[in-house]
Design an enzyme around this catalytic site. Sequence first.
Site, PDB file in Angstrom:
ATOM      1  N   ARG A  36       0.666  -1.090   0.091  1.00 21.74           N
ATOM      2  CA  ARG A  36      -0.018   0.120   0.037  1.00 21.74           C
ATOM      3  C   ARG A  36       0.910   1.301  -0.182  1.00 21.74           C
ATOM      4  O   ARG A  36       2.066   1.186   0.752  1.00 21.74           O
ATOM      5  CB  ARG A  36      -1.042   0.123   1.315  1.00 21.74           C
ATOM      6  N   GLU A  58      -3.647   7.669  -5.455  1.00 26.03           N
ATOM      7  CA  GLU A  58      -3.966   7.021  -6.429  1.00 26.03           C
ATOM      8  C   GLU A  58      -5.284   7.218  -7.103  1.00 26.03           C
ATOM      9  O   GLU A  58      -6.166   7.137  -6.352  1.00 26.03           O
ATOM     10  CB  GLU A  58      -4.129   5.454  -6.242  1.00 26.03           C
ATOM     11  N   HIS A 117      -1.495   0.293  -9.822  1.00 31.25           N
ATOM     12  CA  HIS A 117      -1.982  -0.633  -8.796  1.00 31.25           C
ATOM     13  C   HIS A 117      -2.730  -1.757  -9.391  1.00 31.25           C
ATOM     14  O   HIS A 117      -3.909  -1.998  -9.187  1.00 31.25           O
ATOM     15  CB  HIS A 117      -3.139   0.042  -7.822  1.00 31.25           C
TER      16      HIS A 117
END
Length: 349
Positions: free
Chosen positions: A245, A274, A293
Amino acid sequence: MSEPFRVALSGDFRKPDGSPVYPDFDLTPLRTAPGVEFAYLEPNNPLLSDQLKDFDALILLAHRFTKDSVHPNGRLAVVARFGVGYDTVDVEACTSAGIALAITPDGVRRPVAVSIITLMLALTGKLMVKDRLTREGAPGFARRGDHMGVGLVGRTLGSIGIGNIGAELFRMLKPFDMKLIAHDPYVGDRAASELGVELVGLDELLLRSDIVSVSCPLTADTRHLVNADRLALMKPTAYLINTARGPIVDQKALTKALQEGRIAGAGLDVLEQEPPDRDDPILKLDNVILAPHALCWTDQCFAGNGAADIRAVLDVQRGREPRLVVNRAVLETETWKRRSSEFRARFGG
Ligand SMILES: NC(=O)c1ccc[n+]([C@@H]2O[C@H](COP(=O)([O-])OP(=O)(O)OC[C@H]3O[C@@H](n4cnc5c(N)ncnc54)[C@H](O)[C@@H]3O)[C@@H](O)[C@H]2O)c1
């Protein structure tokens, strides 16, 4: 014929034209399971309790499930998240309503471990720069000797976290003949040595590793765990990989370390924000490889997550405990036990 076991799929599994967003998620086992019916929800985010009042199970993609998503009729028994992150789910609300929250570590274990290895090989093999040199033609070829890669034999990889993904990474790294070290306050020496891994303190890991990989959860304790002081411990030749993360790494401090050449480079599947702002300075750096991601997103990852979610909801239908429940306390409650025995009686356990 008794009432069927009804499974909802969150609306974000479908495109506006009704076709599936992820066709690799094979719904056949749901379609063919006796006594099961399923339907897609309207794409409300967060989910509304009224949408869920006639369902026993929910398979949840990215929409939020909050306390207001819980219908007071107490019918919903399980929320099966498509993936392992559950920051979109109010776990306490699930627990107090007797709803089990299941996740799919079996689906992501191999794909994320492969992502870490992909970033490690691309960074140490200078893949991105060599791609650019080739496209330049003769001038690029003339400079190829300036970009020597880094061999991995005998080099040290340190993983922060040896859970589902970290352990898989170490299993997959066996033939690379690297030194394997890890920091994980919740894993014992025995489990580590079975993986051929030496457990060390965090600072020692940062000092010794040629490649540091982050594979721990984001919690209050791990936010900015890799900060300026810790980055300063890394060798100038070392690489940092984060597929866990974004906020576990202080990205401002990392950007500075990369700009100043304090470390050799970084491979990041996750960022603090993000998507990032277009003018985020990390996007300008040559010594970082970025992914949105989604480096682990493969046909097999999505098929695996889907299969694990369907297994979880069918386990509940048959009155069995799903294997990977986050809020395990629910399984001890009277509500859960009563509902499970009713499901067993209706659908045969
Ligand atoms: N990039 C992606 O698409 C993607 C996909 C799946 C998972 N993830 C992330 O990968 C990470 C690891 O997932 P997992 O399935 O292996 O989780 P896991 O819970 O199985 O393992 C995490 C490990 O981290 C350890 N840990 C906890 N606090 C720590 C600390 N302070 N220092 C070091 N170790 C610590 C735990 O003891 C555990 O062994 C998570 O952050 C998860 O959200 C990312």
